[in-house]
Design a protein around this motif. Structure first.
Motif, PDB file in Angstrom:
ATOM      1  N   GLY A  83       0.740  -1.592  -0.056  1.00  0.00           N
ATOM      2  CA  GLY A  83       0.190   0.305  -0.159  1.00  0.00           C
ATOM      3  C   GLY A  83       0.880   1.617   0.021  1.00  0.00           C
ATOM      4  O   GLY A  83       0.563   2.085  -0.780  1.00  0.00           O
ATOM      5  N   GLU A  87       1.106   4.214  -3.360  1.00  0.00           N
ATOM      6  CA  GLU A  87       0.968   5.505  -2.634  1.00  0.00           C
ATOM      7  C   GLU A  87       2.340   6.505  -3.987  1.00  0.00           C
ATOM      8  O   GLU A  87       1.483   7.761  -4.392  1.00  0.00           O
ATOM      9  CB  GLU A  87       0.846   5.420  -2.253  1.00  0.00           C
ATOM     10  CG  GLU A  87      -0.106   5.368  -1.809  1.00  0.00           C
ATOM     11  CD  GLU A  87      -0.142   6.051   0.416  1.00  0.00           C
ATOM     12  OE1 GLU A  87       1.293   6.821   0.600  1.00  0.00           O
ATOM     13  OE2 GLU A  87      -0.693   5.352   1.165  1.00  0.00           O
ATOM     14  N   LEU A 113      -6.565  -2.259  -0.532  1.00  0.00           N
ATOM     15  CA  LEU A 113      -5.896  -1.357  -0.666  1.00  0.00           C
ATOM     16  C   LEU A 113      -6.929   0.006  -1.068  1.00  0.00           C
ATOM     17  O   LEU A 113      -6.233   1.247  -0.716  1.00  0.00           O
ATOM     18  CB  LEU A 113      -4.974  -1.224  -1.867  1.00  0.00           C
ATOM     19  CG  LEU A 113      -3.814  -2.376  -1.442  1.00  0.00           C
ATOM     20  CD1 LEU A 113      -3.265  -3.327  -3.071  1.00  0.00           C
ATOM     21  CD2 LEU A 113      -3.146  -1.694  -0.361  1.00  0.00           C
ATOM     22  N   GLN A 116      -7.617   2.148   2.412  1.00  0.00           N
ATOM     23  CA  GLN A 116      -6.418   1.671   3.313  1.00  0.00           C
ATOM     24  C   GLN A 116      -5.689   3.334   3.150  1.00  0.00           C
ATOM     25  O   GLN A 116      -5.527   3.825   3.962  1.00  0.00           O
ATOM     26  CB  GLN A 116      -4.731   0.711   3.011  1.00  0.00           C
ATOM     27  CG  GLN A 116      -5.364  -0.385   4.203  1.00  0.00           C
ATOM     28  CD  GLN A 116      -5.713  -0.384   5.493  1.00  0.00           C
ATOM     29  OE1 GLN A 116      -5.429   0.143   6.394  1.00  0.00           O
ATOM     30  NE2 GLN A 116      -7.399  -1.614   4.963  1.00  0.00           N
ATOM     31  N   ALA A 117      -5.654   3.419   1.914  1.00  0.00           N
ATOM     32  CA  ALA A 117      -5.788   4.845   1.107  1.00  0.00           C
ATOM     33  C   ALA A 117      -6.375   6.235   1.727  1.00  0.00           C
ATOM     34  O   ALA A 117      -5.853   7.092   1.462  1.00  0.00           O
ATOM     35  CB  ALA A 117      -4.649   4.615   0.009  1.00  0.00           C
TER      36      ALA A 117
END
Length: 118
Positions: A83, A87, A113, A116-117
């Protein structure tokens, strides 16, 4: 924000794929590394061997598989590191080898993912 898409590793690589990351624990049988055109590989982000064998690509087990795999992801440092890595890129394509495009771990990993971002 990074765009995360998924694609079967056996599909033809395209420039618009961005960074191509293989997220299967096993290398796809009979597929050369040159043809796969994989930028990197993160097998540890895939389901555990025990979970993968239990699921056995049986759609009837899908809902429970989703729950179990998400629980594994929460404890998986490789998934968290993935993750953080993605980014840095505008587009990432997660590659998987399962034939079933509606019941595979890459769908769950992509959504996890993205969450989570946040």
């Amino acid at each position: 924000m990074t765009e995360i898409v998924i694609k079967r590793v056996r599909e033809e690589p395209q420039e618009q794929d961005g960074v191509r990351i293989l997220v299967d624990r096993l290398w796809p049988r009979g597929l050369s590394k040159a043809k796969a055109d994989v930028g990197c590989r993160v097998p540890e982000a895939a389901p555990s061997p025990e979970l993968r064998k239990w699921f056995n690509h049986e759609p009837a087990k899908w809902e429970e598989f989703v729950e179990r795999y998400r629980a594994e992801l929460e404890e998986n440092s490789a998934a968290a590191e993935l993750g953080a890595q993605i980014e840095r890129h505008p587009k990432v394509t997660l590659l998987y080898d399962a034939k079933d495009t509606k019941h595979n771990h890459a769908l769950i990993l992509r959504d996890w993912l993205a969450y989570q971002a946040g």
